[in-house]
Write an enzyme that holds these catalytic residues in place. Sequence first.
Site, short mmCIF file in Angstrom:
data_model
loop_
_atom_site.label_atom_id
_atom_site.label_comp_id
_atom_site.label_asym_id
_atom_site.label_seq_id
_atom_site.Cartn_x
_atom_site.Cartn_y
_atom_site.Cartn_z
N SER A 139 31.91 31.48 42.07
CA SER A 139 32.33 30.31 42.85
C SER A 139 31.90 29.04 42.13
O SER A 139 30.88 29.02 41.44
CB SER A 139 31.66 30.33 44.24
OG SER A 139 31.97 29.14 44.94
N TYR A 152 24.31 31.68 49.64
CA TYR A 152 25.62 31.83 48.99
C TYR A 152 25.62 31.17 47.61
O TYR A 152 25.99 31.79 46.61
CB TYR A 152 26.71 31.22 49.88
CG TYR A 152 28.12 31.38 49.34
CD1 TYR A 152 28.91 32.46 49.72
CD2 TYR A 152 28.68 30.46 48.46
CE1 TYR A 152 30.21 32.62 49.23
CE2 TYR A 152 29.97 30.60 47.96
CZ TYR A 152 30.73 31.68 48.36
OH TYR A 152 32.01 31.83 47.87
N LYS A 156 25.80 33.20 44.07
CA LYS A 156 26.96 33.01 43.19
C LYS A 156 26.50 32.56 41.79
O LYS A 156 27.10 32.95 40.78
CB LYS A 156 27.94 32.00 43.78
CG LYS A 156 28.71 32.54 44.99
CD LYS A 156 29.61 33.71 44.64
CE LYS A 156 30.57 34.07 45.76
NZ LYS A 156 31.38 35.27 45.45
#
Length: 271
Positions: A139, A152, A156
């Site tokens: 991401s 998150y 990532k």
Amino acid sequence: MNDTAPAMLVTGGASGIGAGCAKRFAAAGYRVMIADIQDEKGVRLAAELGADARYVHLDVGKETDFEHAIDATVAQWGRLDCVINNAAIVGVIGPLAETSLEEWDHAYAVIQRSVFLGTKHAARVMQPRRTGAIINIASAAGFVAGYSPHAYSTAKAAVVHFTHSSALELIEDNIRVNCICPGNIETPIHTGVTDDRWLARMAKIRVAQQDDQPLPRFGLPAEIAAAALWLASDESSYVVGHALTVDGGLLAGRPWRKQAAPMRVYHPAKS
Ligand SMILES: NC(=O)c1ccc[n+]([C@@H]2O[C@H](COP(=O)([O-])OP(=O)(O)OC[C@H]3O[C@@H](n4cnc5c(N)ncnc54)[C@H](O)[C@@H]3O)[C@@H](O)[C@H]2O)c1
């Protein structure tokens, strides 16, 4: 059925970017294994794609599920040319003080540890053939903090670095590992729901956010799938351990139209 056609497996293939990859690869002549925990959606998509697509239940948190899904793909198609480690969740949201260890570990298990498991079991069947492509969906949030929750973003970032690290080992066996770092893409992940309500919710999110990026629109799953297809193909044969941003310019910086007025209006050459 074409027995010599390449075969691929995509985790999280029942929805969003994963479903986009399943469709794009099928259209390009791949035989496709859709792996997910949303069984109904996955079965429906496989049926929609026809005889060269199948569905397998795979919870990316479980190593035994990976073992089974990878072996089922080889049993079904006789080969495995590409694995896309795509499945993920947003995971725990909120301040550190309100984040439990269980929530943190769960986010990491689904977002980051899953990529290790998917790579390990893809490599297990690709190494004897000395060929294959592994594509991790990381991401833009893995490069810049502040776009996504703590777990998150950092998981990532770990996916990006795991891509580099695993690529170095696996290129010795001619297996290319790369990752794609999407910006904002139109999928249910932004909306907190997986059913049809996501479209109405997405409409509001789109309006609120899209002007904050250089290309003022959300991307489409097909635009990530096109990059994945290129990374899987011989067209990218010299691309190894690369993190490819596909983000409408998000990581390039602030949109020109949002920069301070002197940058645009009072340039000496123009005044
Ligand atoms: N949509 C975006 O803006 C965006 C941006 C950057 C990165 N990504 C990444 O793209 C990937 C795909 O996300 P998406 O946007 O298509 O979201 P999505 O919610 O539409 O799809 C995610 C899929 O993963 C599956 N999944 C969730 N937990 C799983 C588990 N334990 N085991 C197996 N499958 C599981 C879900 O069932 C779903 O089908 C994710 O890695 C996500 O982090 C998305």
